[in-house]
Design a protein around this motif. Sequence first.
Motif, PDB file in Angstrom:
ATOM      1  N   UNK A   6       0.838  -1.202   0.000  1.00 23.24           N
ATOM      2  CA  UNK A   6       0.000   0.000   0.000  1.00 23.24           C
ATOM      3  C   UNK A   6       0.874   1.253   0.000  1.00 23.24           C
ATOM      4  N   UNK A   7       1.892   1.253   0.851  1.00 22.66           N
ATOM      5  CA  UNK A   7       2.787   2.405   0.923  1.00 22.66           C
ATOM      6  C   UNK A   7       3.502   2.661  -0.388  1.00 22.66           C
ATOM      7  N   UNK A   8       3.951   1.595  -1.035  1.00 20.95           N
ATOM      8  CA  UNK A   8       4.620   1.751  -2.322  1.00 20.95           C
ATOM      9  C   UNK A   8       3.697   2.333  -3.380  1.00 20.95           C
ATOM     10  N   UNK A   9       2.451   1.906  -3.376  1.00 21.68           N
ATOM     11  CA  UNK A   9       1.493   2.379  -4.373  1.00 21.68           C
ATOM     12  C   UNK A   9       1.115   3.845  -4.176  1.00 21.68           C
ATOM     13  N   UNK A  10       1.337   4.368  -2.973  1.00 25.57           N
ATOM     14  CA  UNK A  10       0.937   5.747  -2.675  1.00 25.57           C
ATOM     15  C   UNK A  10       2.109   6.701  -2.441  1.00 25.57           C
ATOM     16  N   UNK A  11       3.315   6.189  -2.338  1.00 28.04           N
ATOM     17  CA  UNK A  11       4.422   7.018  -1.850  1.00 28.04           C
ATOM     18  C   UNK A  11       4.674   8.262  -2.697  1.00 28.04           C
ATOM     19  N   UNK A  12       4.486   8.178  -4.004  1.00 31.86           N
ATOM     20  CA  UNK A  12       4.824   9.298  -4.891  1.00 31.86           C
ATOM     21  C   UNK A  12       3.596  10.031  -5.419  1.00 31.86           C
ATOM     22  N   UNK A  13       2.484   9.908  -4.735  1.00 32.16           N
ATOM     23  CA  UNK A  13       1.250  10.510  -5.240  1.00 32.16           C
ATOM     24  C   UNK A  13       1.336  12.037  -5.266  1.00 32.16           C
ATOM     25  N   UNK A  14       2.233  12.606  -4.483  1.00 35.61           N
ATOM     26  CA  UNK A  14       2.398  14.057  -4.482  1.00 35.61           C
ATOM     27  C   UNK A  14       3.107  14.594  -5.706  1.00 35.61           C
ATOM     28  N   UNK A  15       3.731  13.718  -6.498  1.00 38.21           N
ATOM     29  CA  UNK A  15       4.472  14.214  -7.665  1.00 38.21           C
ATOM     30  C   UNK A  15       3.549  14.759  -8.749  1.00 38.21           C
ATOM     31  N   UNK A  16       2.271  14.412  -8.703  1.00 40.73           N
ATOM     32  CA  UNK A  16       1.334  15.021  -9.652  1.00 40.73           C
ATOM     33  C   UNK A  16       1.281  16.537  -9.464  1.00 40.73           C
ATOM     34  N   UNK A  17       1.599  17.006  -8.265  1.00 41.32           N
ATOM     35  CA  UNK A  17       1.483  18.429  -7.955  1.00 41.32           C
ATOM     36  C   UNK A  17       2.798  19.190  -8.122  1.00 41.32           C
ATOM     37  N   UNK A  18       3.811  18.529  -8.650  1.00 38.94           N
ATOM     38  CA  UNK A  18       5.077  19.233  -8.893  1.00 38.94           C
ATOM     39  C   UNK A  18       5.488  19.104 -10.359  1.00 38.94           C
ATOM     40  N   UNK A  19       4.493  19.019 -11.229  1.00 37.41           N
ATOM     41  CA  UNK A  19       4.756  18.966 -12.665  1.00 37.41           C
ATOM     42  C   UNK A  19       4.736  20.379 -13.248  1.00 37.41           C
ATOM     43  N   UNK A  20       5.777  20.731 -13.963  1.00 33.87           N
ATOM     44  CA  UNK A  20       5.808  22.017 -14.664  1.00 33.87           C
ATOM     45  C   UNK A  20       4.948  21.932 -15.917  1.00 33.87           C
ATOM     46  N   UNK A  21       5.092  20.838 -16.652  1.00 35.97           N
ATOM     47  CA  UNK A  21       4.226  20.533 -17.791  1.00 35.97           C
ATOM     48  C   UNK A  21       3.538  19.214 -17.461  1.00 35.97           C
ATOM     49  N   UNK A  22       2.210  19.259 -17.327  1.00 31.93           N
ATOM     50  CA  UNK A  22       1.483  18.118 -16.761  1.00 31.93           C
ATOM     51  C   UNK A  22       0.704  17.284 -17.769  1.00 31.93           C
ATOM     52  N   UNK A  23       0.976  17.496 -19.060  1.00 29.99           N
ATOM     53  CA  UNK A  23       0.284  16.704 -20.067  1.00 29.99           C
ATOM     54  C   UNK A  23      -0.988  17.339 -20.584  1.00 29.99           C
ATOM     55  N   UNK A  24      -1.307  18.536 -20.097  1.00 26.92           N
ATOM     56  CA  UNK A  24      -2.524  19.219 -20.555  1.00 26.92           C
ATOM     57  C   UNK A  24      -2.219  20.418 -21.441  1.00 26.92           C
ATOM     58  N   UNK A  25      -0.928  20.732 -21.601  1.00 28.88           N
ATOM     59  CA  UNK A  25      -0.561  21.947 -22.335  1.00 28.88           C
ATOM     60  C   UNK A  25       0.142  21.667 -23.657  1.00 28.88           C
ATOM     61  N   UNK A  26       0.112  20.412 -24.081  1.00 26.32           N
ATOM     62  CA  UNK A  26       0.739  20.064 -25.348  1.00 26.32           C
ATOM     63  C   UNK A  26       2.242  19.894 -25.280  1.00 26.32           C
ATOM     64  N   UNK A  27       2.815  20.122 -24.105  1.00 27.04           N
ATOM     65  CA  UNK A  27       4.255  19.966 -23.913  1.00 27.04           C
ATOM     66  C   UNK A  27       4.552  18.600 -23.291  1.00 27.04           C
ATOM     67  N   UNK A  28       5.757  18.072 -23.527  1.00 29.79           N
ATOM     68  CA  UNK A  28       6.135  16.817 -22.870  1.00 29.79           C
ATOM     69  C   UNK A  28       6.114  16.986 -21.354  1.00 29.79           C
ATOM     70  N   UNK A  29       5.806  15.917 -20.652  1.00 29.92           N
ATOM     71  CA  UNK A  29       5.810  15.967 -19.191  1.00 29.92           C
ATOM     72  C   UNK A  29       7.162  16.450 -18.679  1.00 29.92           C
ATOM     73  N   UNK A  30       7.112  17.293 -17.663  1.00 27.25           N
ATOM     74  CA  UNK A  30       8.347  17.789 -17.061  1.00 27.25           C
ATOM     75  C   UNK A  30       8.076  18.181 -15.623  1.00 27.25           C
ATOM     76  N   UNK A  31       8.968  17.765 -14.728  1.00 35.66           N
ATOM     77  CA  UNK A  31       8.819  18.128 -13.325  1.00 35.66           C
ATOM     78  C   UNK A  31       9.426  19.503 -13.067  1.00 35.66           C
ATOM     79  N   UNK A  32       8.854  20.202 -12.088  1.00 37.14           N
ATOM     80  CA  UNK A  32       9.335  21.533 -11.720  1.00 37.14           C
ATOM     81  C   UNK A  32      10.524  21.384 -10.788  1.00 37.14           C
ATOM     82  N   UNK A  33      11.711  21.647 -11.298  1.00 35.43           N
ATOM     83  CA  UNK A  33      12.982  21.495 -10.595  1.00 35.43           C
ATOM     84  C   UNK A  33      12.979  21.672  -9.095  1.00 35.43           C
ATOM     85  N   UNK A  34      13.082  22.919  -8.622  1.00 31.64           N
ATOM     86  CA  UNK A  34      13.245  23.179  -7.195  1.00 31.64           C
ATOM     87  C   UNK A  34      12.011  22.793  -6.382  1.00 31.64           C
TER      88      UNK A  34
END
Length: 276
Positions: free
Chosen positions: A127-155
């Motif tokens: 269960x922990x493994x399946x949920x551990x990174x669920x917060x990474x959805x909120x640190x995407x610079x380009x999240x797949x909705x803007x036509x740009x490749x997925x990219x995480x927000x650095x800092x």
Amino acid sequence: MVPTLEQIEELHHKIAPSEEAYDLIHTHCVIVARIARMLAHRQNMLFARRCTLPKDAAELAAPSAAGAEAVLAGIEAGEGGTPAVGTTGSGASGEPAARDLLAVPPSDGVTGGHVPPRLIDEHLVTIGGLLHDIGTYRVLKHDGTDGEPLKFAGKKYIKHGLLGYEYLLENGVDEEIAQFARNHTGVGLTRDDVIRQELPLPPADYVPVNLEQETVMVADKYNSKSLPAKFVTAESYTKRAARFGEENKRRWLELLDQYGVVDVRPLAKEYGMVIV
């Protein structure tokens, strides 16, 4: 609540900004959950055999950075395979040192490891493994909705653990489960780390508080979401850990010695990912 597998899926879909983001992050979480379960199963097997191991078995010794380096050296000598039982290290004479004698052959894709202080809850680890990174959805610079490749927000990325923790609590997930998100970054972030590195986090300890959280934290190091997603060998992560100082590297090697080294090749083949 302790979420069911169906509820975990719902939690991912609820926060995912796009199907592309879901595929990347959810797949990573599934992989980490699988590796964490492998590690937990290996630890539990060692615990079950603790009374029948030879007195000089390496599995009964205290984990150390030197022990991990010996196992890694044995694997490297085997050209990526696993060292033979009883050949993880050598003494001054070139013969295996007493504490380096592996009594238990590799199992579940894991070589080495030490007897843990107690059994690890494999269901909780999953269960922990399946949920551990669920917060990474909120640190995407380009999240797949803007036509740009997925990219995480650095800092901002360093905040994903805390953001995931808060999201899970907001959705009624038990504190014990939410902490898997909060306490898995790197090899554990201490309050001193946060202050010294001037990280954008409230000064606090973000470290595992039980064996289940620690198992997921270790498993997480074997797979990277950095596009393209990839598997990471124990040797490669050792080099990465060293970039944050010798103490960070030492902590990783001690964890590696405790939990053993995962052979990521079968999983990489299954998921069609490269290994670095």
